[in-house]
Design an enzyme around this catalytic site. Sequence first.
Site, mmCIF file in Angstrom:
data_model
loop_
_atom_site.group_PDB
_atom_site.id
_atom_site.type_symbol
_atom_site.label_atom_id
_atom_site.label_comp_id
_atom_site.label_asym_id
_atom_site.label_seq_id
_atom_site.Cartn_x
_atom_site.Cartn_y
_atom_site.Cartn_z
ATOM 1 N N LYS A 130 4.622 -9.524 -42.979
ATOM 2 C CA LYS A 130 4.646 -10.838 -42.348
ATOM 3 C C LYS A 130 5.364 -11.837 -43.231
ATOM 4 O O LYS A 130 5.485 -11.640 -44.442
ATOM 5 C CB LYS A 130 3.219 -11.316 -42.027
ATOM 6 C CG LYS A 130 2.366 -11.673 -43.218
ATOM 7 C CD LYS A 130 0.994 -12.151 -42.752
ATOM 8 C CE LYS A 130 0.079 -12.459 -43.901
ATOM 9 N NZ LYS A 130 0.367 -13.698 -44.594
ATOM 10 N N CYS B 175 -4.164 -17.418 -45.312
ATOM 11 C CA CYS B 175 -3.887 -16.266 -44.451
ATOM 12 C C CYS B 175 -5.142 -15.648 -43.850
ATOM 13 O O CYS B 175 -5.097 -15.189 -42.708
ATOM 14 C CB CYS B 175 -3.064 -15.244 -45.219
ATOM 15 S SG CYS B 175 -1.453 -15.942 -45.709
ATOM 16 N N ASP C 160 -3.006 -9.388 -47.542
ATOM 17 C CA ASP C 160 -2.313 -9.946 -48.713
ATOM 18 C C ASP C 160 -3.021 -9.698 -50.046
ATOM 19 O O ASP C 160 -3.051 -10.584 -50.917
ATOM 20 C CB ASP C 160 -2.091 -11.446 -48.539
ATOM 21 C CG ASP C 160 -1.258 -11.803 -47.326
ATOM 22 O OD1 ASP C 160 -0.741 -10.887 -46.663
ATOM 23 O OD2 ASP C 160 -1.139 -12.996 -47.023
#
Length: 182
Positions: free
Chosen positions: A86, A119, A10
């Site tokens: 995701k 995350c 991310d």
Amino acid sequence: MAKQALIVIDIQNDYFANGKWPLVGVEAAADNAARLIQAFRQQGRPVVHVRHEFTSDSAPFFTPGSEGAQLHAKVLNRAEEPVVLKHFVNSFRDTNLQSILEELQVDELVLVGNMSHMCVEGTARAAADLGYGVQVINDACATLDLEFKGQRVPAAQVHNAVMAALAFAYAQVLSTEEFLAA
């Protein structure tokens, strides 16, 4: 001997200064992640990118198809490097990450990215539970200030608490320099 893959989690435009959800220290963390990506590429070791998109246009950041949800220029994937899309905190949940790692015959993961307390932590814990060796590069991760019961928790404290918890039972936690020197 363990086969490692670098998992870049991310590092996306919305987390940077002009994005919808800027993080504390994200520039330095992304620079360290870029150094690690370069080292893995030079050694011919796999790099897997993970990109988060929410499923609703009303999400606070990473809205579907937005520029903010795209990978940041500092860590763009090469054509041969997979990008896992995701929709949840855990990079393994409802994705093809595990099948990619199995295909690559990877048994140890080196994690970098954002956010430390979400995350990165969720993926580190899931990876350890799935039997992978896990290393988290603490200075290649970033987060933001949080609030709990009316009290502000500075990003550095959030980050350090997460890294301490991961180091206790889920991962080896290293700096970029420590990892590159090993």
